[in-house]
Design an enzyme around this catalytic site. Structure first.
Site, PDB file in Angstrom:
ATOM      1  CB  SER A  14      -6.514  -3.465  -8.446  1.00 30.34           C
ATOM      2  OG  SER A  14      -6.219  -4.705  -7.839  1.00 30.34           O
TER       3      SER A  14
ATOM      4  CG  ASP B 132       0.225  -3.334  -5.305  1.00 32.08           C
ATOM      5  OD1 ASP B 132       1.410  -3.030  -5.520  1.00 32.08           O
ATOM      6  OD2 ASP B 132      -0.685  -3.190  -6.151  1.00 32.08           O
TER       7      ASP B 132
ATOM      8  CD  GLU C 260       1.995   1.164  -9.592  1.00 29.54           C
ATOM      9  OE1 GLU C 260       2.084   2.322 -10.073  1.00 29.54           O
ATOM     10  OE2 GLU C 260       0.917   0.586  -9.389  1.00 29.54           O
TER      11      GLU C 260
ATOM     12  CD  GLU D 185      -1.213  -2.832 -15.219  1.00 28.44           C
ATOM     13  OE1 GLU D 185      -0.667  -2.897 -14.107  1.00 28.44           O
ATOM     14  OE2 GLU D 185      -2.388  -2.436 -15.374  1.00 28.44           O
TER      15      GLU D 185
HETATM   16  O1  KIV Z   1      -3.092  -3.653  -8.133  1.00 27.13           O
HETATM   17  C1  KIV Z   1      -3.117  -4.627  -8.895  1.00 27.13           C
HETATM   18  O2  KIV Z   1      -4.038  -5.450  -8.897  1.00 27.13           O
HETATM   19  C2  KIV Z   1      -2.000  -4.778  -9.819  1.00 27.13           C
HETATM   20  C3  KIV Z   1      -2.117  -5.828 -10.888  1.00 27.13           C
HETATM   21  C4  KIV Z   1      -3.096  -5.407 -11.911  1.00 27.13           C
HETATM   22  C5  KIV Z   1      -0.802  -6.172 -11.457  1.00 27.13           C
HETATM   23  O3  KIV Z   1      -1.042  -4.081  -9.715  1.00 27.13           O
END
Ligand code: KIV
Length: 286
Positions: A45, A83, A115, A182
């Site tokens: 994000s 992530d 994901e 989510e």
């Molecule tokens: O990238 C992110 O911040 C996320 C969260 C919203 C779970 O994947």
């Protein structure tokens, strides 16, 4: 005490809710760490919150590693999850393991997130086989934005609800130690949470999850366009406070009220008189 995979699993077993928030830099991570929050997600994000893109698709591994490094330096006790960005794991199992490894080696994260459900189980298995803990992400998975046709709640009909339940079991079976849910209907997320032995972390998935995650700019009211998804609660309006602080600074700089005596360093008067005379400057009194 630094949170670990076993301590997070124990929180689920004990019925203690797990808190998670995103962070992308050292200062924020230090403040989160001091607040007692259990886990930080260095989310992709950051493509939107830090880089101003409309979605997460353009975020690169190098962007993620840079921000993960900044966060882990500030997170003494908080468990940090990096992530995996779009195309850093979908391309092959080798890419998935290599890039997950970069989060550990270069970013100093404790785990990675990716994901997808059954389709990414071989990737989850290979990454966990390399001793890298994996958090899965189901429901609205923003990297599939174009396939979904927008940011929409997932699992509302029988077919997609069953698919979500199957995916949740598949990722647990593949070795994931945690899963983000989510934008999933609350009762479905609660059912999934009860049926898994690993913790579920909800965002727009109701209170039946084992923990919650929010993007920090959302929970602190720092969203430039003011857009607030239904699942967001603003816990402190820091965005307004920042704007007020910036406005006050701007006014005082322009009026000359800042800096005042208390923010200024002194020099010996005699030395200044000598320097003024040598430079033909009069009254350089600040
Ligand atoms: O990238 C992110 O911040 C996320 C969260 C919203 C779970 O994947």
């Amino acid at each position: 005490m630094k949170k670990t995979v076993p301590s997070l699993l124990k929180m689920k077993q004990d019925g203690t809710k797990i808190s998670m928030v995103t962070a992308y830099d050292y200062t924020t991570a230090s403040l989160v760490d001091a607040s007692g929050i259990d886990t930080i997600l260095v989310g992709d994000s950051l493509g939107m919150t830090m880089m101003g893109y409309p979605d997460t698709l353009s975020v690169t591994m190098d962007d993620m590693i840079h921000h993960t490094r900044c966060v882990t330096r500030g997170a003494e006790n908080t468990f940090v999850i990096g992530d995996m960005p779009f195309l850093s794991y979908q391309t092959s199992i080798e890419d998935a393991v290599y890039n997950a490894g970069r989060f550990m080696k270069e970013g100093r994260a404790q785990a990675v997130k990716l994901e997808g459900g059954a389709k990414v189980c071989p990737h989850i298995r290979a990454i966990t086989d390399a001793s890298i803990p994996v958090c899965a992400h189901l429901g609205l998975t923003p990297q599939s934005l174009n396939a979904f046709g927008g940011f929409k709640v997932q699992g509302k009909n029988e077919k997609t609800a069953r698919q979500l339940i199957e995916d949740a079991h598949a990722i647990e079976e593949a070795g994931a130690f945690m899963v983000v849910l989510e934008c999933v209907p609350a009762r479905l997320a609660a059912l999934i949470s009860k049926s898994l032995s690993i913790p579920t972390i909800g965002i727009g998935a109701g209170s039946g999850c084992d923990g919650q995650v929010l993007v920090y700019q959302d929970l602190l009211g720092m969203t430039p366009g003011g857009f607030k998804p239904k699942f967001v609660k603003v816990f402190a309006d820091i965005g307004e406070q920042m704007k007020a602080g910036f406005r006050a600074y701007d006014e005082e700089v322009k009026s000359g009220a800042f800096p005042s005596e208390e923010h200024t360093f002194r020099i010996d008067d005699e030395l200044m008189a000598k320097l003024e005379s040598e430079n033909h400057i009069e009254g350089s009194q600040a």
